[in-house]
Design an enzyme around this catalytic site. Sequence first.
Site, mmCIF file in Angstrom:
data_model
loop_
_atom_site.group_PDB
_atom_site.id
_atom_site.type_symbol
_atom_site.label_atom_id
_atom_site.label_comp_id
_atom_site.label_asym_id
_atom_site.label_seq_id
_atom_site.Cartn_x
_atom_site.Cartn_y
_atom_site.Cartn_z
ATOM 1 N N LYS A 29 0.795 -1.199 0.027
ATOM 2 C CA LYS A 29 0.053 -0.140 -0.116
ATOM 3 C C LYS A 29 1.039 1.393 -0.185
ATOM 4 O O LYS A 29 1.704 1.484 0.783
ATOM 5 C CB LYS A 29 -0.948 -0.092 1.184
ATOM 6 C CG LYS A 29 -2.208 0.414 0.914
ATOM 7 C CD LYS A 29 -2.885 -0.028 2.463
ATOM 8 C CE LYS A 29 -4.438 0.602 2.434
ATOM 9 N NZ LYS A 29 -5.069 0.647 3.688
HETATM 10 C C1 E4P Z 1 -8.103 0.753 4.043
HETATM 11 O O1 E4P Z 1 -7.715 0.669 3.106
HETATM 12 C C2 E4P Z 1 -8.287 2.115 4.934
HETATM 13 O O2 E4P Z 1 -7.130 2.410 5.244
HETATM 14 C C3 E4P Z 1 -9.404 2.282 5.709
HETATM 15 O O3 E4P Z 1 -10.572 1.886 5.083
HETATM 16 C C4 E4P Z 1 -9.602 3.679 6.234
HETATM 17 O O4 E4P Z 1 -10.604 3.795 6.956
HETATM 18 P P1 E4P Z 1 -11.014 4.988 7.980
HETATM 19 O O5 E4P Z 1 -11.256 6.375 7.209
HETATM 20 O O6 E4P Z 1 -12.351 4.569 8.580
HETATM 21 O O7 E4P Z 1 -9.858 5.215 8.843
#
Ligand code: E4P
Length: 217
Positions: A84
């Site tokens: 990522k």
């Molecule tokens: C996943 O890949 C993301 O990091 C995550 O869904 C972020 O979610 P949040 O906005 O609830 O922290």
Amino acid sequence: MKFFLDSADVAVIEHWYPTGIVDGVTTNPSLIAKSGQPLHATIAKIAAIAEGDPVSAEVVATDHEGMLREATALSQIAQNVVIKLPMTPDGMSACRDLRARDIRVNVTLVFSLAQALIAAKCGASFVSPFVGRLDDHVAPGAGMQLIDNIVTAYDQYDYDTEVLVASVRSRDHIEEAAVLGADIVTLPPKILGEMYQHPLTDKGLEAFLRDWKESQK
Ligand code: E4P
């Protein structure tokens, strides 16, 4: 539509995987920090549970070389680890380099169609638009409008980047993303549990069981 679990909690992932409805896992530095466990060991455990399904592990370096260094180490944990990278110029040049090495990338922190187009052009396997944060900070519905725009634009150009809907806050987000043709939603475990539920299911089951019991007297 594929469902990913948005969690770094190994016990929770172990609980959900046998249901057969989970197709991958996403983590981020906040989720890893919340788990209180070391990054590499946690990703190794999750990658083993996911058995070949994509498991996203995020770098914390913000410069190109640092990202590549962390990405190389993370990608060596298991074949199903996806790197990522944040949607920044350094992140996107690292994305191109990793793609050239056949390492899959999930581009995170995407808040506009322009950013999603760059991710696709840089060869990302997944793009993660954050719908909940857009709803919170821009306007309710802004997140799904972005999903609609990305799905529509990607279709016009045959990009093979998969649209991974992130920052999901509700079952409505999932249902709307499915109608729009998003490839994947990544879900907090609580929301995955809520997807099974409907008050009329409970009411109907109660009535069936009551009628059956009455008929057996
Ligand atoms: C996943 O890949 C993301 O990091 C995550 O869904 C972020 O979610 P949040 O906005 O609830 O922290």
